[in-house]
Design a protein around this motif. Structure first.
Motif, short mmCIF file in Angstrom:
data_model
loop_
_atom_site.label_atom_id
_atom_site.label_comp_id
_atom_site.label_asym_id
_atom_site.label_seq_id
_atom_site.Cartn_x
_atom_site.Cartn_y
_atom_site.Cartn_z
N VAL A 38 -5.92 10.58 -1.42
CA VAL A 38 -4.83 9.59 -1.30
C VAL A 38 -4.94 8.64 -0.25
O VAL A 38 -4.17 7.57 -0.30
CB VAL A 38 -3.73 10.50 -1.25
CG1 VAL A 38 -3.26 11.40 -2.23
CG2 VAL A 38 -3.52 11.40 0.03
N GLY A 39 -5.92 8.95 0.72
CA GLY A 39 -5.96 7.87 1.80
C GLY A 39 -5.72 8.41 3.06
O GLY A 39 -5.23 7.54 3.77
N LYS A 40 -5.60 9.65 3.49
CA LYS A 40 -5.13 10.17 4.81
C LYS A 40 -6.05 9.55 5.81
O LYS A 40 -5.63 9.24 6.93
CB LYS A 40 -5.14 11.83 4.80
CG LYS A 40 -4.33 12.51 3.82
CD LYS A 40 -4.13 13.88 3.90
CE LYS A 40 -5.76 14.39 3.21
NZ LYS A 40 -6.03 14.19 1.89
N SER A 111 -1.46 7.52 -8.47
CA SER A 111 -1.78 9.04 -9.19
C SER A 111 -0.60 9.91 -9.05
O SER A 111 -0.09 10.39 -8.18
CB SER A 111 -2.98 9.52 -8.09
OG SER A 111 -2.77 10.99 -8.44
N LYS A 112 -0.16 10.14 -10.52
CA LYS A 112 0.91 11.20 -10.70
C LYS A 112 0.63 12.34 -10.12
O LYS A 112 1.42 13.20 -9.60
CB LYS A 112 1.07 11.11 -12.23
CG LYS A 112 2.18 10.18 -12.68
CD LYS A 112 2.41 10.30 -13.92
CE LYS A 112 3.39 9.31 -14.62
NZ LYS A 112 3.14 9.07 -16.24
N GLU A 113 -0.54 12.87 -10.43
CA GLU A 113 -0.96 14.12 -9.96
C GLU A 113 -0.85 14.43 -8.23
O GLU A 113 -0.31 15.31 -7.99
CB GLU A 113 -2.42 14.40 -10.05
CG GLU A 113 -3.12 15.70 -10.09
CD GLU A 113 -4.39 15.73 -10.01
OE1 GLU A 113 -4.88 14.80 -10.41
OE2 GLU A 113 -4.94 16.84 -9.68
N LEU A 137 7.31 11.17 4.05
CA LEU A 137 6.61 11.20 2.77
C LEU A 137 6.15 9.60 2.72
O LEU A 137 6.93 8.63 2.77
CB LEU A 137 7.66 11.47 1.49
CG LEU A 137 6.87 11.60 0.25
CD1 LEU A 137 5.87 12.56 -0.14
CD2 LEU A 137 8.02 11.47 -0.86
N VAL A 138 4.92 9.58 2.35
CA VAL A 138 4.22 8.01 2.30
C VAL A 138 3.44 8.09 1.17
O VAL A 138 2.33 9.13 0.58
CB VAL A 138 3.18 8.23 3.62
CG1 VAL A 138 2.51 6.53 3.45
CG2 VAL A 138 3.65 8.35 4.78
N GLY A 139 3.94 7.12 0.32
CA GLY A 139 3.11 6.54 -0.98
C GLY A 139 2.26 5.65 -0.79
O GLY A 139 2.58 4.50 -0.19
N ASN A 140 0.99 5.78 -0.46
CA ASN A 140 -0.27 4.99 0.03
C ASN A 140 -0.88 4.23 -1.30
O ASN A 140 -0.38 4.35 -2.31
CB ASN A 140 -1.19 5.89 0.66
CG ASN A 140 -2.16 4.94 1.45
OD1 ASN A 140 -1.85 3.96 1.93
ND2 ASN A 140 -3.68 5.41 1.44
N ASP A 147 -1.54 -0.67 -10.61
CA ASP A 147 -1.87 0.48 -11.24
C ASP A 147 -1.19 1.78 -10.88
O ASP A 147 -1.26 2.87 -11.07
CB ASP A 147 -3.24 0.74 -10.76
CG ASP A 147 -4.45 0.06 -11.02
OD1 ASP A 147 -4.50 -0.59 -12.09
OD2 ASP A 147 -5.31 -0.29 -9.97
N ARG A 148 0.31 1.19 -10.49
CA ARG A 148 1.23 2.13 -10.19
C ARG A 148 1.66 3.30 -11.10
O ARG A 148 1.63 2.82 -12.52
CB ARG A 148 2.71 1.33 -9.64
CG ARG A 148 3.71 2.47 -9.15
CD ARG A 148 4.97 1.68 -8.95
NE ARG A 148 4.85 0.94 -8.03
CZ ARG A 148 5.29 1.56 -6.64
NH1 ARG A 148 5.66 2.70 -6.54
NH2 ARG A 148 5.48 0.45 -5.44
N GLN A 149 1.80 4.45 -10.92
CA GLN A 149 1.90 5.53 -11.89
C GLN A 149 3.27 6.25 -11.35
O GLN A 149 3.83 7.06 -11.99
CB GLN A 149 0.97 6.61 -11.92
CG GLN A 149 -0.07 6.02 -12.66
CD GLN A 149 -1.14 7.33 -13.10
OE1 GLN A 149 -0.87 8.51 -12.60
NE2 GLN A 149 -2.42 6.84 -13.70
N VAL A 150 3.65 6.03 -9.86
CA VAL A 150 4.73 6.73 -9.58
C VAL A 150 5.89 5.63 -8.89
O VAL A 150 5.79 5.12 -8.07
CB VAL A 150 4.35 7.34 -8.14
CG1 VAL A 150 5.67 8.15 -7.51
CG2 VAL A 150 3.12 8.28 -8.36
#
Ligand code: GTP
Ligand code: MG
Length: 224
Positions: A38-40, A111-113, A137-140, A147-150
């Motif tokens: 996810v990019g941590k 990534s929905k997953e 909560l961070v949406g990276n 390509d957004r899924q969320v």
């Protein structure tokens, strides 16, 4: 001679840097968690070193970086732990939850997953950390909008339900990286102040007190 002088100057700079590292008002231990990729690690490198690479080197176990920031005239030393997202390291990484005052719980907006896993990560926080640990909560990967899924609203709603702060961000394009850490520091400080003022339970204050290299002068709570 010039070389010796340069080396001397270098050592002076190092000594000053070491002194600066020791010189702080508060120390907060933070953890970055979330699914693998996810990019941590990228997020931490962007924040601590202002660097980014598109190569993916999955983290093995756990690692950390230290960064001292200035917030409302206080020097806050951050010990930021970067955990491996892969399941096989879970036993190692959850051992580090205890004592963390704040969490960056990260998913990838493409990534929905990774977003569906947020609830599970929140449960891990509840299970293994102190009650008053603060969470952002961070949406990276906000740079990958196409390509957004969320949807932003879904994440906003979930964050509200869980009582977390919420940001979308990009380690790649350096969007909201500093803001995420600043907010986390601010909410930790707010919680400590509430605790000192007797509004909240005592556990937030215990967290500060338990950090062994926090100077004793800080025992009156955070004035951030
Ligand atoms: P684990 O260590 O396995 O848990 O993964 P991680 O969450 O640390 O992921 P990492 O930071 O290694 O990044 C995974 C991949 O995503 C790498 O190829 C990064 O370059 C890429 N990446 C990270 N952040 C961003 C971002 O903001 N935007 C884009 N486009 N790619 C990113
Ligand atoms: Mg990593």
């Amino acid at each position: 001679m010039a070389l010796a002088r340069d080396l001397g100057a270098g050592q002076d700079a190092q000594t000053q840097k070491d002194a600066a590292e020791q010189n702080f008002d508060y120390m907060f231990k933070l953890l970055i968690i979330g699914n693998s990729s996810v990019g941590k690690t990228s997020f931490l490198f962007r924040y601590a070193d202002d660097s980014f690479t598109s190569a993916f080197v999955s983290t093995v176990g756990i690692d950390f970086k230290v960064k001292t920031i200035y917030r409302n005239e206080k020097r806050v030393k951050l010990q930021i732990w970067d955990t491996a997202g892969q399941e096989r390291y879970r036993t190692i990484t959850t051992a580090y939850y205890r004592g963390a005052m704040g969490f960056l719980l990260m998913y990838d907006i493409t990534s929905k997953e990774s977003f569906y896993a947020v609830q599970n990560w929140a449960t891990q926080i509840k299970t293994y950390s102190w009650d008053n640990a603060q969470v952002v909560l961070v949406g990276n990967k906000l740079d990958l909008e196409e390509d957004r899924q969320v949807p932003t609203q879904d994440a906003q709603r979930l964050a509200a339900e869980l009582g977390f702060q919420f940001f979308e961000a990009s380690a790649k394009d350096n969007i909201n990286v500093k803001q995420v850490f600043d907010r986390l520091v601010d909410v930790i400080c707010e919680k400590m102040n509430e605790s000192v003022n007797g509004v909240a339970g005592p556990s937030a204050n215990h967290k500060g007190a338990s950090l062994k290299d926090t100077p004793p002068t800080n025992s009156g709570g955070c004035a951030c």
